[in-house]
Design a protein around this motif. Structure first.
Motif, short mmCIF file in Angstrom:
data_model
loop_
_atom_site.label_atom_id
_atom_site.label_comp_id
_atom_site.label_asym_id
_atom_site.label_seq_id
_atom_site.Cartn_x
_atom_site.Cartn_y
_atom_site.Cartn_z
N GLY A 102 -5.78 0.79 -7.78
CA GLY A 102 -6.51 0.47 -6.54
C GLY A 102 -6.61 1.70 -5.64
N ILE A 103 -5.53 2.47 -5.58
CA ILE A 103 -5.52 3.70 -4.76
C ILE A 103 -6.57 4.68 -5.28
CG2 ILE A 103 -4.10 5.70 -4.03
CD1 ILE A 103 -2.99 3.16 -2.78
N GLU A 104 -6.69 4.77 -6.62
CA GLU A 104 -7.68 5.69 -7.21
C GLU A 104 -9.10 5.31 -6.74
OE1 GLU A 104 -7.27 8.38 -9.02
OE2 GLU A 104 -5.16 8.24 -9.62
N PHE A 105 -9.31 4.02 -6.49
CA PHE A 105 -10.62 3.56 -6.00
C PHE A 105 -10.74 3.69 -4.48
CE2 PHE A 105 -11.31 1.75 -10.16
CZ PHE A 105 -12.69 1.78 -10.28
N GLY A 106 -9.63 3.94 -3.82
CA GLY A 106 -9.65 4.05 -2.36
C GLY A 106 -9.45 2.70 -1.69
N ALA A 107 -8.81 1.77 -2.41
CA ALA A 107 -8.56 0.44 -1.82
C ALA A 107 -7.22 0.45 -1.09
CB ALA A 107 -8.53 -0.60 -2.93
N TYR A 108 -7.06 -0.46 -0.15
CA TYR A 108 -5.75 -0.56 0.51
C TYR A 108 -5.32 -2.01 0.70
CZ TYR A 108 -8.57 -0.98 4.79
OH TYR A 108 -9.48 -1.38 5.73
N TYR A 140 -9.47 8.09 1.63
CA TYR A 140 -9.33 7.32 2.88
C TYR A 140 -9.80 8.03 4.14
CZ TYR A 140 -6.52 4.47 -0.23
OH TYR A 140 -6.12 3.69 -1.27
N PHE A 183 0.85 -1.20 0.00
CA PHE A 183 0.00 0.00 0.00
C PHE A 183 0.89 1.25 0.00
CE2 PHE A 183 -1.97 3.35 2.64
CZ PHE A 183 -3.09 3.64 1.87
N SER A 236 2.56 1.89 -3.29
CA SER A 236 1.63 2.44 -4.29
C SER A 236 1.36 3.91 -4.01
CB SER A 236 0.30 1.68 -4.27
OG SER A 236 0.53 0.33 -4.54
N TRP A 290 -2.14 -14.58 -6.24
CA TRP A 290 -1.41 -14.95 -5.02
C TRP A 290 -2.24 -14.75 -3.75
CZ3 TRP A 290 -1.49 -10.52 -2.26
CH2 TRP A 290 -1.46 -9.31 -2.96
N TYR A 321 -4.45 -7.10 -9.28
CA TYR A 321 -3.58 -6.27 -8.44
C TYR A 321 -2.19 -6.86 -8.27
CZ TYR A 321 -2.30 -3.85 -4.06
OH TYR A 321 -1.67 -3.13 -3.09
N ARG A 322 -1.18 -6.13 -8.71
CA ARG A 322 0.23 -6.49 -8.49
C ARG A 322 0.48 -7.99 -8.72
NH1 ARG A 322 3.72 -3.25 -5.45
NH2 ARG A 322 2.89 -1.19 -5.03
N ASP A 371 1.13 -1.74 -10.53
CA ASP A 371 1.81 -1.10 -9.40
C ASP A 371 0.88 -0.73 -8.24
OD1 ASP A 371 0.47 0.97 -10.57
OD2 ASP A 371 2.24 2.05 -11.25
N GLY A 372 -0.38 -1.11 -8.34
CA GLY A 372 -1.33 -0.86 -7.24
C GLY A 372 -1.92 0.54 -7.23
N THR A 373 -1.54 1.38 -8.18
CA THR A 373 -2.01 2.78 -8.15
C THR A 373 -3.48 2.92 -8.57
OG1 THR A 373 -1.04 3.07 -10.33
CG2 THR A 373 0.25 3.87 -8.47
#
Lengths: 120, 173
Positions: free
Chosen positions: B132-138, A82, A53, A56, B75, B102-103, B128-130
């Motif tokens: 997911g960040i745009e969606f607010g995921a962690y 968040y 996290f 990213s 994974w 994701y990744r 790179d997980g970015t």
């Protein structure tokens, strides 16, 4: 010869200005990352965290800085995703009034007690 | 009289502190972002899993129907657990599932889909997980329910279960 000198000066000026802009971006990036909480390793900043996290978020912050977003806009972006909690420096709003005003109230209360004792 | 009043104030203050700290003991130390907050879907450009081309988000969510965005990876063990439920949801005509890989390693992700089935109408690569960040995921898995007006109306952190599937079905009915 004169032209060569001018070209060398121009080359140095442009390169140094690029370097300083990169350095400024790095300083800003680190400042922002140190002020963001990691949601996975809670208690650690994104700057210190090695979680996926955090890595990213580091990429996103870097991207947003390069897109020309200001520090406050990046915090706003992360807040929208968040919540306020993700920023170490909480904003003054209805949920944080007590947090911001209590130390001030205690300071004045203590001050008033000391003042009364001294004047007596 | 004055001493009694001071004592009363101190007792009230200490009781207040006790109640605040006692209540605080029962609160979880782990922060979880709000899951019921209505948010607009982000605008982004992502690589398509099958065609390897970049697609804009407005092309992905182009129909006036409900969408589910599910973040998954080969994974991720809980992703395997929730996969049959996603397959079940994919049979519903009034919803489309978008997968966010994701990744992940492309070949492993492909094997995963071949082995367990493909519930997604489209899979996007989030190397790179970015995204997911745009969606607010962690984390992974996470599932977002998007309404017809392109608002994220619900977010499910962790693997979905039968109760969540039933909830989703009742919302999209």
């Amino acid at each position: 010869m004169k032209i060569l000198k001018i070209l060398i000066v121009l080359f140095l000026v442009t390169n140094f200005s690029e370097l300083s802009s990169d350095e400024t971006n790095d300083v800003l990036k680190n400042k922002i990352l140190k002020n963001i909480r990691c949601l996975i390793c809670q208690g650690q900043s994104v700057y210190d965290s090695e979680s996926e996290f955090a890595s990213s978020i580091k990429l996103i912050v870097d991207r947003k800085i390069n897109e020309g977003l200001k520090e406050k806009q990046i915090y706003q972006f992360l807040r929208e995703k968040y919540g306020d909690w993700v920023i170490y420096d909480p904003k003054l709003n209805i949920n944080t009034y007590i947090l911001w005003l209590l130390p001030l109230l205690l300071f004045f209360f203590g001050g008033a007690i000391i003042f009364r004792k001294l004047s007596n | 009289m004055k001493n009694k009043f001071s004592l009363f104030i101190i007792v009230i203050f200490l009781s207040f502190c006790f109640v605040v700290f006692y209540k605080g003991l029962n609160n979880s130390n782990t922060y979880t972002p709000k899951v019921d907050e209505k948010k607009k879907i982000p605008t982004f450009k992502a690589k398509d899993f099958d065609s390897d081309n970049y697609i804009n988000s407005d092309k992905i969510f182009d129909e006036k129907i409900f969408y589910i965005v599910n973040i998954w990876a080969s994974w991720c063990v809980p992703c395997r657990a929730e996969h049959p439920l996603l397959m079940q949801l994919s049979n519903n005509q009034s919803i489309k599932l978008i997968g966010l890989n994701y990744r992940d390693n492309f070949n492993n992700a492909k094997k995963f889909i071949n082995e367990f089935g493909n519930p997604y109408s489209r899979i996007l690569i989030d190397k790179d997980g970015t995204l997911g960040i745009e969606f607010g995921a962690y984390g992974v898995p996470e599932t977002f329910l998007i309404d017809k007006n392109k608002n994220i109306i619900k977010k499910f952190v962790g693997p979905i279960n039968q109760k969540i599937v039933n909830d989703i079905k009742s919302i999209i009915k």
